[in-house]
Design a protein around this motif. Structure first.
Motif, short mmCIF file in Angstrom:
data_model
loop_
_atom_site.label_atom_id
_atom_site.label_comp_id
_atom_site.label_asym_id
_atom_site.label_seq_id
_atom_site.Cartn_x
_atom_site.Cartn_y
_atom_site.Cartn_z
N ASP A 1 -0.59 -9.46 -0.68
CA ASP A 1 -0.88 -10.02 -2.00
C ASP A 1 -2.38 -9.99 -2.30
O ASP A 1 -2.80 -9.68 -3.41
N HIS A 2 -3.20 -10.31 -1.29
CA HIS A 2 -4.65 -10.31 -1.46
C HIS A 2 -5.15 -8.90 -1.75
O HIS A 2 -5.98 -8.68 -2.64
N LEU B 1 4.56 -14.36 7.15
CA LEU B 1 3.87 -15.04 6.07
C LEU B 1 2.44 -14.54 5.94
O LEU B 1 1.95 -14.29 4.83
N GLU B 2 1.76 -14.35 7.04
CA GLU B 2 0.38 -13.84 7.02
C GLU B 2 0.34 -12.41 6.49
O GLU B 2 -0.55 -12.05 5.71
N ARG B 3 1.28 -11.58 6.88
CA ARG B 3 1.33 -10.20 6.39
C ARG B 3 1.54 -10.17 4.88
O ARG B 3 0.90 -9.39 4.17
N ARG B 4 2.40 -11.04 4.37
CA ARG B 4 2.62 -11.10 2.92
C ARG B 4 1.38 -11.59 2.18
O ARG B 4 1.07 -11.09 1.10
N ARG B 5 0.70 -12.57 2.74
CA ARG B 5 -0.53 -13.06 2.10
C ARG B 5 -1.57 -11.95 2.03
O ARG B 5 -2.26 -11.77 1.04
N GLU B 6 -1.70 -11.21 3.12
CA GLU B 6 -2.65 -10.09 3.18
C GLU B 6 -2.29 -9.03 2.14
O GLU B 6 -3.16 -8.51 1.43
#
Length: 87
Positions: free
Chosen positions: A76-77, A69-74
């Motif tokens: 997307d950012h 989830l953190e990798r995907r947020r990064e």
């Protein structure tokens, strides 16, 4: 060609046909509530068993662990930052 529209006297059907009787219809058979419910249940089960497998996968929500989830947020950012035009 001569055609005869009326039966000729002296000609007989072979084999002899019974005298015509007025048409008698059989009694109407009604379907009971239990039979109707069983029919609808059967049709519903057939439709359910023939549903496409891909539709079920589309409804499932993906499960991610915290790192994913953190990798995907990064990602997307970073994608959002890359779309900002430089001045």
């Amino acid at each position: 060609m001569n055609t005869h529209l009326a039966p000729m006297p002296g000609l007989q059907d072979c084999p002899p046909q019974p005298e015509s009787t007025p048409e008698v219809r059989p009694p109407v058979r009604r379907v009971g509530h239990l039979d109707r419910a069983a029919m609808y249940l059967g049709i519903a089960l057939i439709r359910w068993s023939r549903r496409p497998a891909r539709a079920a996968k589309r409804r499932e929500r993906p499960v991610f662990n915290a790192a994913e989830l953190e990798r995907r947020r990064e990602a997307d950012h970073n994608l959002a930052l890359s779309m900002i035009p430089f001045r």
